[in-house]
Write an enzyme that holds these catalytic residues in place. Structure first.
Site, PDB file in Angstrom:
ATOM      1  N   GLY A  11     -17.946 -29.256 -12.842  1.00 42.05           N
ATOM      2  CA  GLY A  11     -19.013 -30.111 -12.341  1.00 42.05           C
ATOM      3  C   GLY A  11     -20.044 -29.343 -11.522  1.00 42.05           C
ATOM      4  O   GLY A  11     -20.190 -28.123 -11.662  1.00 42.05           O
ATOM      5  N   ASN A  12     -20.733 -30.076 -10.653  1.00 43.29           N
ATOM      6  CA  ASN A  12     -21.815 -29.492  -9.840  1.00 43.29           C
ATOM      7  C   ASN A  12     -21.337 -28.277  -9.052  1.00 43.29           C
ATOM      8  O   ASN A  12     -21.882 -27.173  -9.170  1.00 43.29           O
ATOM      9  CB  ASN A  12     -22.321 -30.529  -8.822  1.00 43.29           C
ATOM     10  N   GLY A  13     -20.305 -28.508  -8.233  1.00 43.55           N
ATOM     11  CA  GLY A  13     -19.831 -27.450  -7.345  1.00 43.55           C
ATOM     12  C   GLY A  13     -19.230 -26.280  -8.110  1.00 43.55           C
ATOM     13  O   GLY A  13     -19.395 -25.117  -7.724  1.00 43.55           O
ATOM     14  N   GLU A  38     -15.637 -29.901 -21.946  1.00 44.49           N
ATOM     15  CA  GLU A  38     -16.499 -29.087 -21.075  1.00 44.49           C
ATOM     16  C   GLU A  38     -16.394 -27.590 -21.374  1.00 44.49           C
ATOM     17  O   GLU A  38     -17.406 -26.887 -21.368  1.00 44.49           O
ATOM     18  CB  GLU A  38     -16.168 -29.346 -19.598  1.00 44.49           C
ATOM     19  N   CYS A 147     -25.292 -29.916  -4.009  1.00 42.77           N
ATOM     20  CA  CYS A 147     -25.740 -29.359  -5.275  1.00 42.77           C
ATOM     21  C   CYS A 147     -25.665 -30.381  -6.382  1.00 42.77           C
ATOM     22  O   CYS A 147     -24.959 -31.375  -6.276  1.00 42.77           O
ATOM     23  CB  CYS A 147     -24.862 -28.157  -5.630  1.00 42.77           C
ATOM     24  N   HIS A 213     -17.141 -42.824   5.035  1.00 47.39           N
ATOM     25  CA  HIS A 213     -17.414 -43.709   3.897  1.00 47.39           C
ATOM     26  C   HIS A 213     -16.601 -45.015   3.928  1.00 47.39           C
ATOM     27  O   HIS A 213     -17.192 -46.095   3.850  1.00 47.39           O
ATOM     28  CB  HIS A 213     -17.206 -42.956   2.575  1.00 47.39           C
ATOM     29  N   ARG A 326     -16.454 -43.062  -5.427  1.00 49.25           N
ATOM     30  CA  ARG A 326     -15.506 -42.179  -4.732  1.00 49.25           C
ATOM     31  C   ARG A 326     -15.452 -42.382  -3.220  1.00 49.25           C
ATOM     32  O   ARG A 326     -14.510 -41.919  -2.579  1.00 49.25           O
ATOM     33  CB  ARG A 326     -15.784 -40.718  -5.079  1.00 49.25           C
TER      34      ARG A 326
HETATM   35  P1  NAI Z   1     -18.542 -33.571  -9.826  1.00 50.89           P
HETATM   36  O1  NAI Z   1     -18.881 -35.009  -9.652  1.00 50.89           O
HETATM   37  O2  NAI Z   1     -19.565 -32.685 -10.408  1.00 50.89           O
HETATM   38  O3  NAI Z   1     -17.201 -33.478 -10.639  1.00 50.89           O
HETATM   39  C1  NAI Z   1     -17.218 -33.770 -11.967  1.00 50.89           C
HETATM   40  C2  NAI Z   1     -16.264 -32.814 -12.649  1.00 50.89           C
HETATM   41  O4  NAI Z   1     -14.918 -33.173 -12.311  1.00 50.89           O
HETATM   42  C3  NAI Z   1     -16.370 -32.897 -14.132  1.00 50.89           C
HETATM   43  O5  NAI Z   1     -17.390 -32.046 -14.596  1.00 50.89           O
HETATM   44  C4  NAI Z   1     -14.985 -32.461 -14.546  1.00 50.89           C
HETATM   45  O6  NAI Z   1     -14.868 -31.051 -14.565  1.00 50.89           O
HETATM   46  C5  NAI Z   1     -14.113 -33.016 -13.452  1.00 50.89           C
HETATM   47  N1  NAI Z   1     -13.606 -34.329 -13.851  1.00 50.89           N
HETATM   48  C6  NAI Z   1     -14.272 -35.481 -13.870  1.00 50.89           C
HETATM   49  N2  NAI Z   1     -13.490 -36.477 -14.326  1.00 50.89           N
HETATM   50  C7  NAI Z   1     -12.299 -35.932 -14.609  1.00 50.89           C
HETATM   51  C8  NAI Z   1     -11.079 -36.441 -15.102  1.00 50.89           C
HETATM   52  N3  NAI Z   1     -10.913 -37.718 -15.413  1.00 50.89           N
HETATM   53  N4  NAI Z   1     -10.068 -35.572 -15.252  1.00 50.89           N
HETATM   54  C9  NAI Z   1     -10.207 -34.287 -14.925  1.00 50.89           C
HETATM   55  N5  NAI Z   1     -11.344 -33.743 -14.460  1.00 50.89           N
HETATM   56  C10 NAI Z   1     -12.372 -34.556 -14.304  1.00 50.89           C
HETATM   57  O7  NAI Z   1     -18.014 -33.002  -8.448  1.00 50.89           O
HETATM   58  P2  NAI Z   1     -18.814 -32.096  -7.439  1.00 50.89           P
HETATM   59  O8  NAI Z   1     -20.131 -32.713  -7.150  1.00 50.89           O
HETATM   60  O9  NAI Z   1     -18.744 -30.695  -7.903  1.00 50.89           O
HETATM   61  O10 NAI Z   1     -17.928 -32.283  -6.142  1.00 50.89           O
HETATM   62  C11 NAI Z   1     -16.623 -31.724  -6.013  1.00 50.89           C
HETATM   63  C12 NAI Z   1     -16.046 -32.225  -4.712  1.00 50.89           C
HETATM   64  O11 NAI Z   1     -16.925 -31.848  -3.643  1.00 50.89           O
HETATM   65  C13 NAI Z   1     -15.914 -33.744  -4.613  1.00 50.89           C
HETATM   66  O12 NAI Z   1     -14.749 -34.036  -3.897  1.00 50.89           O
HETATM   67  C14 NAI Z   1     -17.116 -34.173  -3.809  1.00 50.89           C
HETATM   68  O13 NAI Z   1     -16.855 -35.347  -3.086  1.00 50.89           O
HETATM   69  C15 NAI Z   1     -17.308 -32.988  -2.885  1.00 50.89           C
HETATM   70  N6  NAI Z   1     -18.675 -32.792  -2.413  1.00 50.89           N
HETATM   71  C16 NAI Z   1     -19.712 -32.645  -3.305  1.00 50.89           C
HETATM   72  C17 NAI Z   1     -20.997 -32.401  -2.852  1.00 50.89           C
HETATM   73  C18 NAI Z   1     -22.126 -32.150  -3.794  1.00 50.89           C
HETATM   74  O14 NAI Z   1     -23.236 -31.887  -3.319  1.00 50.89           O
HETATM   75  N7  NAI Z   1     -21.962 -32.190  -5.091  1.00 50.89           N
HETATM   76  C19 NAI Z   1     -21.290 -32.323  -1.395  1.00 50.89           C
HETATM   77  C20 NAI Z   1     -20.133 -32.480  -0.565  1.00 50.89           C
HETATM   78  C21 NAI Z   1     -18.878 -32.707  -1.066  1.00 50.89           C
END
Ligand code: NAI
Length: 406
Positions: A11-13, A38, A147, A213, A326
């Site tokens: 995902g993003n991170g 992916e 991000c 939250h 979430r």
């Molecule tokens: P994201 O929303 O981009 O995650 C999506 C990814 O998670 C997908 O691309 C996939 O690889 C995986 N995924 C999704 N559904 C799935 C499933 N059913 N089974 C297995 N894998 C699955 O997450 P992001 O934005 O990278 O965030 C990661 C963590 O960081 C989260 O806990 C978020 O709350 C936290 N966070 C994110 C921020 C941001 O700016 N993006 C800022 C602060 C915290």
């Protein structure tokens, strides 16, 4: 040789971390993503490289062109030889990745939750079994940047960096890693954020901001009449007096829990667990224009500009709250429920937290709390210590978890 850094997630991170790692000359950057197609989708883009667009504080943009060396869904290819394994996925996906990597972990491996969410260590110890003792588990309080993906496998944008980021480490009995394990994440992040070592892993749970939250969701929607709204209210900047009182009450209970634990466990330093109002002043000082109290600080925090309530549009221009988002689905079972579990082990009563959890669990159709005790039938779907059989405070510092270092 190079250090092998494996990023789990797509995902993003995960894009950001894999990309930033690949830029560093001393690192070989690999990606393991198990979700859907992916890995295949990212692999076809790999040769053309990944673009990271960084928005700087002055409004300018920097472009970074980078290229991880491998993207796969096969843990047998990705894990052997990995020195650091970063989990950069929502917390509900941690178990799946731990199960996938467990057979291939070689020992002296550093496992990093970025972010960890509450109960990460419990889950690692549980699912890695004996192998956890040969690992060091690192828990970050949050993601280092804000991000979002622009184009999958190709382009990701970093909207801002945090200034500092807390992390705790828990070293297994048989782990012989000698370097300071927080140096590598710092090397990947670069100048910002500055990684700050937090003394113990219970602190990282109690200091994290999972409480915001669920408390705000409860405060906002528990008295809602069920009628759709014509627009999405602001999430943070829309905070009212009742929401602020609830959040403050929950935060008081986290601080009280930390103080109680500090008294009970010699040598433990819980001083990083501070009230959420103090945290806002420390972290967002410059961006807050009215520092009178928690409510005004949140209402006037520029970092929250434009962030609205998670809502579903049921017909054009008609919105209802999205209780599957979430803010509840992640921050309750992997946030405030484990916090409650720790408070329970410390013998601290938590009327505010109980009130928030009771409402949240009804929205999630789960039963975690019964009255004020964590004995609900759905405790298995959380990461509270009780799920793993830690029923006394000492259990958090014994068995697989006994070797935390000060
Ligand atoms: P994201 O929303 O981009 O995650 C999506 C990814 O998670 C997908 O691309 C996939 O690889 C995986 N995924 C999704 N559904 C799935 C499933 N059913 N089974 C297995 N894998 C699955 O997450 P992001 O934005 O990278 O965030 C990661 C963590 O960081 C989260 O806990 C978020 O709350 C936290 N966070 C994110 C921020 C941001 O700016 N993006 C800022 C602060 C915290």
């Amino acid at each position: 040789g190079k250090l092998v850094v494996l990023t789990c997630g797509g995902g993003n991170g995960a894009h950001c971390l894999a990309g930033l790692s690949a830029m560093r000359p001393k690192i070989e950057s690999r990606v393991l993503t198990l979700y859907s197609d992916e890995a295949e989708r990212w692999a076809v883009e790999l040769d053309s490289g990944l673009l990271i667009t960084v928005r700087n504080d002055d409004g300018s943009k920097s472009l970074i062109k980078t290229k991880p060396s491998m993207v796969t869904k096969d843990p047998q290819k990705a894990v052997p030889g990995a020195n650091y394994i970063f989990f950069v996925v929502p917390a509900f996906a941690h178990a799946q990745y731990l199960e996938a990597i467990a057979p291939y972990i070689e020992g002296n491996t550093v496992i990093v939750g970025l972010p960890s969410h509450a109960g990460f260590e419990f889950e690692c110890a549980d699912l890695l079994g004996e192998k956890a003792n040969a690992c060091t588990i690192v828990a970050f309080e949050s993601l280092p940047f804000v991000c979002r993906l622009i184009e999958f496998g190709k382009n990701v944008e970093i909207l801002g960096f945090k200034d500092t980021l807390g992390a705790s480490t828990l070293k297994g009995k048989r782990c012989n890693v000698t370097q300071s394990v927080l140096e590598l994440p710092q090397y990947i992040f670069g100048d910002r954020p500055k990684v700050r070592r937090v003394q113990n892993y219970i602190t990282t749970i109690l200091m994290a901001k999972f409480i915001v939250h669920p408390s705000l969701m409860y405060g906002k929607w528990s008295q809602w009449d069920g009628r759709p709204l014509s627009e999405k209210p602001l999430f943070y900047q829309g905070i009212d007096k009742r929401q602020a009182e609830l959040l403050s009450g929950v935060s008081d209970e986290c601080v009280a829990t930390a103080k109680a634990i500090e008294k009970m466990v010699p040598g433990l330093d819980m001083s990083d667990v501070i009230h959420v109002f103090d945290w806002y002043l420390n972290y967002y000082g410059e961006q807050i224009s009215d520092k009178s109290n928690l409510m005004t600080a949140m209402r006037t925090n520029k970092a929250y500009d434009g962030l609205d309530q998670p809502m579903k549009e049921i017909e054009p221009g008609k919105y209802v709250p999205d209780f599957t988002y979430r803010y509840l689905s992640e921050d309750v079972p992997m946030g405030i429920v484990p916090m409650k579990g720790i408070a329970e082990l410390a013998g601290v009563s938590t009327p505010f937290l109980d009130e928030v959890i009771t409402w949240c669990q009804s929205k999630l159709n789960k039963e975690f709390l019964v009255g004020n005790k964590l004995t609900g039938k759905d405790l298995k779907d959380t990461r509270s210590p009780q799920k793993y059989g830690y029923n006394k405070l000492e259990d958090l510092f014994s068995g697989n978890l006994n070797s935390f270092r000060y």
